[in-house]
Enzyme design. Structure first.
Site, short mmCIF file in Angstrom:
data_model
loop_
_atom_site.label_atom_id
_atom_site.label_comp_id
_atom_site.label_asym_id
_atom_site.label_seq_id
_atom_site.Cartn_x
_atom_site.Cartn_y
_atom_site.Cartn_z
CB THR A 58 -0.93 -0.01 1.22
OG1 THR A 58 -1.75 -1.18 1.17
CG2 THR A 58 -1.82 1.22 1.23
CE1 TYR A 121 -15.21 -1.05 -8.70
CE2 TYR A 121 -15.91 -2.95 -9.96
CZ TYR A 121 -16.05 -1.63 -9.62
OH TYR A 121 -17.06 -0.88 -10.19
CE1 TYR A 147 -1.97 -5.83 3.10
CE2 TYR A 147 -1.01 -5.19 1.00
CZ TYR A 147 -1.49 -4.84 2.24
OH TYR A 147 -1.50 -3.53 2.63
CE LYS A 174 1.04 -5.68 5.36
NZ LYS A 174 0.13 -4.63 4.89
#
Length: 305
Positions: A58, A121, A147, A174
């Site tokens: 990110t 999305y 993730y 993560k």
């Protein structure tokens, strides 16, 4: 080998532990990619004790860079620090096809492992999630980490789905869900996996429930502080680790001033010994002068700059 910190899972060949900053992607003033400064930031955190680097997370603005730029980022970071610490590259995308292509390109560029954010999305069910990750596992011969950040992707993995992913061959997770009960149960039920705490709000608590390391945005700015937190915990000094977590909370709050994501790059520009990583890529935007001055004052009061 660590002393008192949790050990990496046996399914993780890289044995990830300690501080693994989600390094930034640097841009020129005109918004074009700056590979040299991107590599310089990876060097900055490694020289201050980071045990690995995670480009294109990110903080690396991964949704805003092209496939070709992703490969350039991984190649620049790998050339700079691979062989010293593991380089685990973010490769996630909404489509499975693009994720697989990103993963293959990252490995070719020198990544030691890949980090696959849950598709975003479109909502997906368990069957789609399992198929997605299995495609990546079949496409690359490096450790693959999930993730998990449902607040951004809109797709949460159940504990049962995670168990099936562990059976499929993932190396670790993560976790940025901030759901401590989910994380604690996931660690209990999948001891062979490596778990990395993905929120600065849960670095010390993450170690307490069994995370072997931490992916910390604060560590992009003050890696030495977060490294000290981990090393204090590993040495059995829980009080010092807890104190460092309290400081991380304060820095985290300061970095959240102003527009989303603006804090880390602004703070780096305030550190005289940090590389110039340039602006955020639009539509993200930086801090105005008022917020910048207040951030500088906050970080100065905390002894960061």
């Amino acid at each position: 080998m660590t002393d008192r910190a949790p050990q990496p899972g046996t399914a993780d060949p890289l044995g990830l532990q300690g501080v693994v900053p989600p390094t930034v992607t640097a841009f020129e003033p005109d918004g074009s990619l700056d590979p040299a400064a991107t590599a310089a930031h990876a060097r900055f955190v490694v020289d201050r004790g980071a045990a690995g680097v995670f480009p294109l997370g990110t903080n690396g603005e991964f949704p805003l860079v092209s496939a070709a730029e992703r490969e350039q980022v991984v190649a620049a970071v790998a050339e700079e620090v691979a062989g010293e610490v593991p380089v685990i590259a973010g490769v996630g995308a909404p489509s499975t096809r693009e994720t697989v292509q990103n993963a293959q390109a990252a490995v070719e560029a020198g990544a030691d492992g890949v980090v696959v954010v849950t598709p975003y999305y479109y909502p997906i069910d368990e069957t789609a999630a399992l198929t997605h990750y299995r495609r990546v596992l079949a496409a690359v011969d490096v450790p693959t980490y999930v993730y998990h950040i449902p607040s951004k992707t809109g797709n949460e993995l159940s504990l049962e789905t995670l168990r099936k992913l562990a059976e499929a061959g993932i190396a670790g997770v993560k976790d940025s869900s901030k759901d401590v009960p989910w994380l604690g149960q996931a660690i209990d039920e999948n001891p062979e996996l490596t778990f990395l705490a993905g929120s600065d709000s849960l670095l010390f608590p993450g170690l307490q429930v069994g995370c072997t390391g931490m992916v910390s945005a604060v560590a992009n700015v003050v890696p030495e502080l977060v490294v000290d937190l981990y090393e204090a915990y590993d040495a059995g000094d829980r009080e010092r680790a807890r104190e460092r977590q309290s400081t991380v909370y304060e820095i985290r709050d300061a970095l959240k001033r102003g527009p989303y994501m603006a804090g880390v790059k602004t703070a780096l520009s305030l550190r005289a010994d940090a590389p110039d990583v340039g602006p955020l890529r639009e539509p993200l935007r930086g801090m105005d002068e008022t917020d910048r001055e207040q951030l500088a004052a906050d970080l100065d009061a905390l002894g960061v700059i």
